[in-house]
Design a protein around this motif. Sequence first.
Motif, PDB file in Angstrom:
ATOM      1  N   ALA A  62       0.839  -1.201   0.000  1.00 31.87           N
ATOM      2  CA  ALA A  62       0.000   0.000   0.000  1.00 31.87           C
ATOM      3  C   ALA A  62       0.873   1.250   0.000  1.00 31.87           C
ATOM      4  CB  ALA A  62      -0.916  -0.009   1.217  1.00 31.87           C
ATOM      5  N   ARG A  63       0.447   2.248  -0.744  1.00 28.18           N
ATOM      6  CA  ARG A  63       1.153   3.523  -0.832  1.00 28.18           C
ATOM      7  C   ARG A  63       0.179   4.653  -0.559  1.00 28.18           C
ATOM      8  NH1 ARG A  63       4.050   3.812  -6.468  1.00 28.18           N
ATOM      9  NH2 ARG A  63       4.664   5.818  -5.545  1.00 28.18           N
ATOM     10  N   ASN A  64       0.686   5.707   0.040  1.00 29.14           N
ATOM     11  CA  ASN A  64      -0.137   6.875   0.336  1.00 29.14           C
ATOM     12  C   ASN A  64      -0.239   7.727  -0.922  1.00 29.14           C
ATOM     13  OD1 ASN A  64      -1.543   8.935   1.454  1.00 29.14           O
ATOM     14  ND2 ASN A  64       0.102   9.644   2.805  1.00 29.14           N
ATOM     15  N   MET A  65      -1.409   7.676  -1.586  1.00 29.66           N
ATOM     16  CA  MET A  65      -1.612   8.390  -2.844  1.00 29.66           C
ATOM     17  C   MET A  65      -2.332   9.704  -2.650  1.00 29.66           C
ATOM     18  SD  MET A  65      -0.173   6.281  -4.876  1.00 29.66           S
ATOM     19  CE  MET A  65      -0.667   7.001  -6.444  1.00 29.66           C
ATOM     20  N   TYR A  66      -2.517  10.123  -1.401  1.00 34.09           N
ATOM     21  CA  TYR A  66      -3.236  11.371  -1.160  1.00 34.09           C
ATOM     22  C   TYR A  66      -2.314  12.565  -1.381  1.00 34.09           C
ATOM     23  CZ  TYR A  66      -6.922   8.548   0.881  1.00 34.09           C
ATOM     24  OH  TYR A  66      -7.933   7.632   1.074  1.00 34.09           O
ATOM     25  N   GLY A  67      -2.901  13.679  -1.871  1.00 37.49           N
ATOM     26  CA  GLY A  67      -2.192  14.934  -2.053  1.00 37.49           C
ATOM     27  C   GLY A  67      -3.034  16.090  -1.568  1.00 37.49           C
ATOM     28  N   PRO A  68      -2.536  17.314  -1.728  1.00 34.84           N
ATOM     29  CA  PRO A  68      -3.311  18.478  -1.247  1.00 34.84           C
ATOM     30  C   PRO A  68      -4.653  18.616  -1.929  1.00 34.84           C
ATOM     31  CG  PRO A  68      -1.018  19.076  -1.691  1.00 34.84           C
ATOM     32  CD  PRO A  68      -1.206  17.693  -2.224  1.00 34.84           C
ATOM     33  N   GLY A  96      -6.203  15.780   5.642  1.00 35.56           N
ATOM     34  CA  GLY A  96      -5.020  16.102   6.421  1.00 35.56           C
ATOM     35  C   GLY A  96      -4.735  17.598   6.384  1.00 35.56           C
ATOM     36  N   ASN A  97      -3.405  17.930   6.297  1.00 37.47           N
ATOM     37  CA  ASN A  97      -2.989  19.338   6.266  1.00 37.47           C
ATOM     38  C   ASN A  97      -2.914  19.846   4.829  1.00 37.47           C
ATOM     39  OD1 ASN A  97      -2.719  19.223   9.067  1.00 37.47           O
ATOM     40  ND2 ASN A  97      -0.556  18.596   8.935  1.00 37.47           N
ATOM     41  N   TRP A  98      -4.028  19.670   4.078  1.00 31.03           N
ATOM     42  CA  TRP A  98      -4.019  20.061   2.668  1.00 31.03           C
ATOM     43  C   TRP A  98      -3.868  21.561   2.501  1.00 31.03           C
ATOM     44  CZ3 TRP A  98      -7.856  23.398   1.147  1.00 31.03           C
ATOM     45  CH2 TRP A  98      -8.948  23.519   2.012  1.00 31.03           C
ATOM     46  N   ASN A  99      -4.436  22.357   3.386  1.00 30.60           N
ATOM     47  CA  ASN A  99      -4.341  23.809   3.268  1.00 30.60           C
ATOM     48  C   ASN A  99      -2.899  24.280   3.464  1.00 30.60           C
ATOM     49  OD1 ASN A  99      -5.421  26.310   2.769  1.00 30.60           O
ATOM     50  ND2 ASN A  99      -5.947  26.709   4.907  1.00 30.60           N
ATOM     51  N   GLU A 100      -2.205  23.707   4.474  1.00 30.07           N
ATOM     52  CA  GLU A 100      -0.820  24.087   4.708  1.00 30.07           C
ATOM     53  C   GLU A 100       0.086  23.674   3.538  1.00 30.07           C
ATOM     54  OE1 GLU A 100      -2.792  22.706   6.739  1.00 30.07           O
ATOM     55  OE2 GLU A 100      -2.817  23.818   8.636  1.00 30.07           O
ATOM     56  N   ASP A 101      -0.190  22.526   2.913  1.00 34.80           N
ATOM     57  CA  ASP A 101       0.611  22.082   1.772  1.00 34.80           C
ATOM     58  C   ASP A 101       0.452  23.016   0.579  1.00 34.80           C
ATOM     59  OD1 ASP A 101       1.452  19.967   3.280  1.00 34.80           O
ATOM     60  OD2 ASP A 101      -0.007  18.542   2.454  1.00 34.80           O
ATOM     61  N   ILE A 102      -0.766  23.493   0.354  1.00 37.09           N
ATOM     62  CA  ILE A 102      -0.994  24.427  -0.757  1.00 37.09           C
ATOM     63  C   ILE A 102      -0.254  25.732  -0.521  1.00 37.09           C
ATOM     64  CG2 ILE A 102      -2.744  25.813  -1.911  1.00 37.09           C
ATOM     65  CD1 ILE A 102      -4.687  23.527  -1.627  1.00 37.09           C
ATOM     66  N   TYR A 103      -0.321  26.253   0.694  1.00 38.47           N
ATOM     67  CA  TYR A 103       0.409  27.491   1.010  1.00 38.47           C
ATOM     68  C   TYR A 103       1.935  27.298   0.871  1.00 38.47           C
ATOM     69  CZ  TYR A 103      -3.816  29.777   2.776  1.00 38.47           C
ATOM     70  OH  TYR A 103      -5.051  30.363   2.871  1.00 38.47           O
ATOM     71  N   LEU A 104       2.417  26.116   1.244  1.00 32.70           N
ATOM     72  CA  LEU A 104       3.850  25.850   1.122  1.00 32.70           C
ATOM     73  C   LEU A 104       4.287  25.833  -0.340  1.00 32.70           C
ATOM     74  CD1 LEU A 104       6.524  25.112   2.457  1.00 32.70           C
ATOM     75  CD2 LEU A 104       5.816  22.702   2.392  1.00 32.70           C
ATOM     76  N   GLU A 105       3.487  25.216  -1.216  1.00 32.21           N
ATOM     77  CA  GLU A 105       3.822  25.208  -2.641  1.00 32.21           C
ATOM     78  C   GLU A 105       3.784  26.615  -3.218  1.00 32.21           C
ATOM     79  OE1 GLU A 105       1.242  22.547  -4.625  1.00 32.21           O
ATOM     80  OE2 GLU A 105       2.122  20.722  -3.735  1.00 32.21           O
ATOM     81  N   GLU A 106       2.840  27.430  -2.786  1.00 33.42           N
ATOM     82  CA  GLU A 106       2.785  28.804  -3.273  1.00 33.42           C
ATOM     83  C   GLU A 106       3.996  29.604  -2.818  1.00 33.42           C
ATOM     84  OE1 GLU A 106      -0.889  30.347  -1.906  1.00 33.42           O
ATOM     85  OE2 GLU A 106      -2.121  29.219  -3.353  1.00 33.42           O
ATOM     86  N   GLU A 107       4.457  29.376  -1.573  1.00 36.32           N
ATOM     87  CA  GLU A 107       5.639  30.084  -1.082  1.00 36.32           C
ATOM     88  C   GLU A 107       6.894  29.651  -1.844  1.00 36.32           C
ATOM     89  OE1 GLU A 107       6.076  32.528   1.016  1.00 36.32           O
ATOM     90  OE2 GLU A 107       3.918  32.738   1.376  1.00 36.32           O
ATOM     91  N   ILE A 108       6.978  28.364  -2.159  1.00 32.37           N
ATOM     92  CA  ILE A 108       8.132  27.883  -2.921  1.00 32.37           C
ATOM     93  C   ILE A 108       8.156  28.500  -4.313  1.00 32.37           C
ATOM     94  CG2 ILE A 108       9.181  25.832  -3.951  1.00 32.37           C
ATOM     95  CD1 ILE A 108       8.233  24.218  -1.564  1.00 32.37           C
TER      96      ILE A 108
END
Length: 303
Positions: free
Chosen positions: A2-8, A13-25
């Motif tokens: 099994a693999r974790n296929m979830y993304g933002p 989970g912390n989908w909102n924080e992941d989106i903000y992190l990608e925008e900052e990058i």
Amino acid sequence: MARNMYGPGVRMGNWNEDIYLEEEIMKDFLEKREKGQLFIQRNRRLKSHLLRPMQLSVTEDSYVHFGDSVMLVNPDHPEVQADQFLTGDLSLCLTPDEIAAHLSDRFELPCGLSASPTRSPVGRNTFTVLRADREATGQVLRFGQSFRLGITLGCEDQMVYLSSDLRTLLRSAKKSWLQEVFLTDEDSFLNCWQAAHPDPELRLEWEGLPVPANTRVLINHCHTNRGLAAHRYLFLRTYFGKEAEVAAHTHLDSHRVERPRNHWMLVTGSPRKEASSMLEVPKPPVERAPALEPEPAAAPGAQ
């Protein structure tokens, strides 16, 4: 497995924080690109400056003058004491530290040197012959006269000088552990050099005479009396590939004569358009003297 296929985009989970992190990058990337601070941009600027074509001075009287732009070339010779070595003519080149050059637009001083198979005049191997007492240029350089060798460093046209100092525990050549040769912007007696004739028997006779261009000479450090040497058998992994180490040491043979490691040529420009330096000008073929024909034998009985 099994693999974790979830993304933002799944909103778990912390989908909102992941989106903000990608925008900052992405924002940080675009800001560095606008300021020219990306690694690839620094790499292109460094190569464009150090590998830019240069124009060497063309001498009319076959001598070296103060203010001339020349290349310092160690002529090709076999190394009898090593199995592997760099062949061909090696030119003295500026060799900056790769990591420090990418972290800042300014070169870190003191800067290193190496001997490279590059035969064309570029930004990293074109030196200017300067007077030690800062007098007017244009005069002829003579044997035994102190001079300096400067090179333009960085995009700000900063002049640095070929220098050397006594070997210490903290400063020495990387491979041979001999006296180090480096580039510095400090104007002192450590960047004074003298030219000498390679033949010891003719050295005193040539003292005070003009230094010819494109011929073998010795370049000795005034402060330490060590000769500039290229170690073809000691390899350095530089930003531009495999090159040879350069140090200040006088290598003598059994007859107390300097070895070819200490031989250098002050190469000037070529008056021909198809050649950038005198190294690319083909040498004229040696004119062979006509063989002497044997005289015909005299006939028997002839008087």
